[in-house]
Design an enzyme around this catalytic site. Structure first.
Site, PDB file in Angstrom:
ATOM      1  N   ARG A  30     -10.537  -8.332  -9.963  1.00 12.19           N
ATOM      2  CA  ARG A  30     -10.265  -8.671  -8.400  1.00 12.19           C
ATOM      3  C   ARG A  30     -10.784  -9.993  -8.059  1.00 12.19           C
ATOM      4  NH1 ARG A  30      -9.058  -3.857  -5.124  1.00 12.19           N
ATOM      5  NH2 ARG A  30      -7.978  -2.528  -6.556  1.00 12.19           N
ATOM      6  N   ARG A  36      -9.074 -10.040  -1.103  1.00 10.26           N
ATOM      7  CA  ARG A  36      -9.624 -10.216   0.250  1.00 10.26           C
ATOM      8  C   ARG A  36     -10.740 -11.147   0.778  1.00 10.26           C
ATOM      9  NH1 ARG A  36      -8.119  -5.172   3.103  1.00 10.26           N
ATOM     10  NH2 ARG A  36      -5.821  -5.886   3.566  1.00 10.26           N
ATOM     11  N   ARG A  86      -1.757 -13.126   2.954  1.00 13.93           N
ATOM     12  CA  ARG A  86      -1.411 -11.867   3.000  1.00 13.93           C
ATOM     13  C   ARG A  86      -0.978 -11.399   4.414  1.00 13.93           C
ATOM     14  NH1 ARG A  86      -0.680  -6.925   3.316  1.00 13.93           N
ATOM     15  NH2 ARG A  86      -2.022  -5.207   2.803  1.00 13.93           N
ATOM     16  N   ASP A 105      -0.604  -4.770  -9.110  1.00 14.84           N
ATOM     17  CA  ASP A 105      -1.515  -3.565  -8.827  1.00 14.84           C
ATOM     18  C   ASP A 105      -1.040  -2.689 -10.004  1.00 14.84           C
ATOM     19  OD1 ASP A 105      -3.498  -2.418  -6.676  1.00 14.84           O
ATOM     20  OD2 ASP A 105      -2.281  -0.799  -7.227  1.00 14.84           O
ATOM     21  N   TYR A 126      -3.512   9.352  -9.178  1.00 21.12           N
ATOM     22  CA  TYR A 126      -2.978   8.686  -7.746  1.00 21.12           C
ATOM     23  C   TYR A 126      -1.877   9.489  -7.600  1.00 21.12           C
ATOM     24  CZ  TYR A 126      -6.597   5.161  -7.424  1.00 21.12           C
ATOM     25  OH  TYR A 126      -7.793   4.419  -7.205  1.00 21.12           O
TER      26      TYR A 126
HETATM   27  O1  1CP Z   1      -7.915  -8.606 -10.309  1.00 23.96           O
HETATM   28  C1  1CP Z   1      -7.233  -9.200  -9.693  1.00 23.96           C
HETATM   29  O2  1CP Z   1      -7.536 -10.161  -9.152  1.00 23.96           O
HETATM   30  C2  1CP Z   1      -5.603  -8.687 -10.006  1.00 23.96           C
HETATM   31  C3  1CP Z   1      -5.316  -7.867  -8.820  1.00 23.96           C
HETATM   32  C4  1CP Z   1      -5.556  -6.434  -8.874  1.00 23.96           C
HETATM   33  C5  1CP Z   1      -5.755  -5.477  -9.994  1.00 23.96           C
HETATM   34  C6  1CP Z   1      -6.044  -5.742 -11.289  1.00 23.96           C
HETATM   35  C7  1CP Z   1      -5.288  -5.612  -7.781  1.00 23.96           C
HETATM   36  C8  1CP Z   1      -4.935  -6.111  -6.239  1.00 23.96           C
HETATM   37  N1  1CP Z   1      -5.367  -4.295  -7.897  1.00 23.96           N
HETATM   38  C9  1CP Z   1      -5.690  -4.152  -9.342  1.00 23.96           C
HETATM   39  C10 1CP Z   1      -5.858  -2.870 -10.302  1.00 23.96           C
HETATM   40  C11 1CP Z   1      -6.274  -1.790  -9.123  1.00 23.96           C
HETATM   41  N2  1CP Z   1      -5.750  -1.294  -8.229  1.00 23.96           N
HETATM   42  C12 1CP Z   1      -7.099  -0.782  -9.871  1.00 23.96           C
HETATM   43  C13 1CP Z   1      -7.760  -0.706 -11.169  1.00 23.96           C
HETATM   44  C14 1CP Z   1      -9.162  -1.607 -11.025  1.00 23.96           C
HETATM   45  C15 1CP Z   1      -9.912  -0.971 -10.114  1.00 23.96           C
HETATM   46  O3  1CP Z   1     -10.675   0.050 -10.245  1.00 23.96           O
HETATM   47  O4  1CP Z   1     -10.305  -1.806  -9.059  1.00 23.96           O
HETATM   48  C16 1CP Z   1      -7.054   0.331  -8.979  1.00 23.96           C
HETATM   49  C17 1CP Z   1      -7.781   1.651  -8.978  1.00 23.96           C
HETATM   50  C18 1CP Z   1      -5.996   0.175  -8.042  1.00 23.96           C
HETATM   51  C19 1CP Z   1      -5.624   0.879  -7.048  1.00 23.96           C
HETATM   52  C20 1CP Z   1      -5.802   0.483  -5.579  1.00 23.96           C
HETATM   53  N3  1CP Z   1      -4.897  -0.526  -5.176  1.00 23.96           N
HETATM   54  C21 1CP Z   1      -6.776   0.550  -4.559  1.00 23.96           C
HETATM   55  C22 1CP Z   1      -8.005   1.397  -4.802  1.00 23.96           C
HETATM   56  C23 1CP Z   1      -7.790   2.641  -4.085  1.00 23.96           C
HETATM   57  C24 1CP Z   1      -8.744   3.741  -4.088  1.00 23.96           C
HETATM   58  O5  1CP Z   1      -9.387   3.954  -2.804  1.00 23.96           O
HETATM   59  O6  1CP Z   1      -8.849   4.504  -5.002  1.00 23.96           O
HETATM   60  C25 1CP Z   1      -6.501  -0.592  -3.382  1.00 23.96           C
HETATM   61  C26 1CP Z   1      -7.445  -0.651  -2.289  1.00 23.96           C
HETATM   62  C27 1CP Z   1      -5.608  -1.184  -3.723  1.00 23.96           C
HETATM   63  C28 1CP Z   1      -4.913  -2.499  -2.821  1.00 23.96           C
HETATM   64  C29 1CP Z   1      -5.182  -3.644  -3.856  1.00 23.96           C
HETATM   65  N4  1CP Z   1      -4.763  -4.085  -5.211  1.00 23.96           N
HETATM   66  C30 1CP Z   1      -5.026  -5.386  -5.127  1.00 23.96           C
HETATM   67  C31 1CP Z   1      -5.805  -5.999  -3.818  1.00 23.96           C
HETATM   68  C32 1CP Z   1      -6.247  -7.262  -3.605  1.00 23.96           C
HETATM   69  C33 1CP Z   1      -5.753  -4.970  -2.911  1.00 23.96           C
HETATM   70  C34 1CP Z   1      -6.319  -4.723  -1.515  1.00 23.96           C
HETATM   71  C35 1CP Z   1      -4.894  -4.512  -0.559  1.00 23.96           C
HETATM   72  C36 1CP Z   1      -4.635  -5.576   0.282  1.00 23.96           C
HETATM   73  O7  1CP Z   1      -4.882  -7.033   0.009  1.00 23.96           O
HETATM   74  O8  1CP Z   1      -4.112  -5.591   1.245  1.00 23.96           O
END
Ligand code: 1CP
Length: 329
Positions: A10, A14, A23, A60, A135
């Site tokens: 990540r 944000r 965004r 994602d 999910y």
């Molecule tokens: O790492 C990076 O910079 C690349 C971007 C990236 C990656 C590798 C994002 C962007 N998401 C992911 C993987 C991801 N997504 C995982 C595996 C890694 C981890 O455990 O963090 C998982 C579980 C998700 C699912 C997901 N997408 C969640 C978690 C939900 C939960 O509560 O269980 C969330 C909040 C997202 C949205 C998301 N994905 C990425 C960003 C920057 C965001 C935030 C949303 C936004 O900006 O509006």
């Protein structure tokens, strides 16, 4: 001692004001993932500030269920929401419609490889089948996924079918990323630590082994990173069975333990607590130095134990980059 390569899970997102600005203009989160101009820009933002050694594709893990036909929405402030999902029959695997839905992601990967200097690695990724299935079944994240586990344990044969489709789709998806220029791919199994044996072997290790052997056969030079988060003592068996080139580590199986147990051919990646990066100061400096000492003499990729927290001050990431570049001194 030369500094280890580093990137952060990540690293885009944000905590960066330039991400938040983009965004706001972009509309939905999925629009960002599916617009190559935006995905490329967001991927490169952290490298401009901190000069990481690798870029990770901005996307994602939930683009895979979306491209298999399940409705996925990202609700502001609440995280992902997936439509209730019918399991009988399990979703069909149709590579043509899957690729059509993901064409913009493949285009972003190709553009990134063309734009990045040759010495910067491009990391592609996917969610591992177990984590994506959590999910898909439950419809949202809550960190414990008891509804998804109940579903899996009460119909393991049916769940096997879902895992099999996700294993096929994920191998295909990561192959397309490799064809378009990814040098390394990481399989994120964020919820691996929720499964007890023998289900861990069945739904975490088995699918990862199959995905990696499929990729290895077609792309012998592709780097393969596995991240079975919070898997603790099960990590060595995971590393052995999957043949991963490197494994992501965290507090349940830290670098200090892994260096004694994993063979020296497996690169260690991790394991700084994201809250230490967020806190900064002496705690961060000390933890980074301890980690560099613990990893010395091993193939090592500096990273966090999980993603960058959105409250993290960018100045703390700059400080981390400075310590790493100076070496362990
Ligand atoms: O790492 C990076 O910079 C690349 C971007 C990236 C990656 C590798 C994002 C962007 N998401 C992911 C993987 C991801 N997504 C995982 C595996 C890694 C981890 O455990 O963090 C998982 C579980 C998700 C699912 C997901 N997408 C969640 C978690 C939900 C939960 O509560 O269980 C969330 C909040 C997202 C949205 C998301 N994905 C990425 C960003 C920057 C965001 C935030 C949303 C936004 O900006 O509006």
């Amino acid at each position: 001692m030369s500094p280890p390569p580093f990137w952060l899970m990540r690293q885009a997102g944000r905590y960066l004001p330039e991400y938040r600005a983009l965004r706001e203009r972009a509309g939905s989160f999925l629009d960002m993932c599916f617009t190559p101009d935006l995905a490329v820009e967001v991927t490169l933002q952290p490298l401009r500030r901190f000069d990481m050694d690798a870029a990770i594709l901005f996307s994602d893990i939930l683009v895979v269920p979306h491209s298999l036909g399940q409705e996925v929405r990202f609700v502001e402030g609440e995280g992902p929401r997936l439509a209730p999902f019918g399991f009988s029959p399990a979703p069909r695997w149709e590579p043509e419609s899957f690729d059509a839905a993901l064409a913009a992601v493949y285009a972003a990967v190709a553009r990134l490889r063309a734009e990045l200097p040759p010495h910067k690695s491009l990391i592609g990724f996917a969610g591992a089948p177990w984590t994506v299935a959590c999910y898909m079944v439950q419809g949202h994240g809550d960190g414990i996924f008891s509804a998804a586990k109940r579903f899996a344990f009460s119909d393991p044969g049916g769940f096997d079918q879902l895992i099999a489709i996700l294993t096929t789709a994920t191998t295909h998806y990561l192959s397309r990323q490799a064809e378009n220029g990814a040098d390394v791919v990481q399989l994120f199994d964020s919820w691996a630590g929720l499964l007890p044996e023998p289900y861990f072997t069945r739904w975490v290790t088995g699918p990862a082994a199959e995905i990696f052997s499929g990729l290895r056969a077609r792309f012998p030079r592709l780097g393969l990173l596995g991240f079975p988060r919070q898997a603790g003592r099960l990590v060595p068996a995971y590393a052995a069975a999957t043949g991963a080139d490197g494994v992501g580590l965290d507090a349940q199986f830290p670098v200090t333990a892994a260096r004694e147990i994993l063979p020296p051919t497996v690169a260690l990646q991790g394991d700084l607590d994201p809250a230490l990066l967020c806190a900064g100061g002496v705690a961060l400096d000390d933890a980074v130095r301890r980690l560099l000492d613990a990893a010395s003499g091993r193939p090592f990729v500096f990273n966090l134990a999980h993603g960058v927290m959105k409250e993290t001050p960018p100045a703390h990431v700059a400080r981390l980059a400075e310590i790493l570049r100076r070496g362990a001194a």
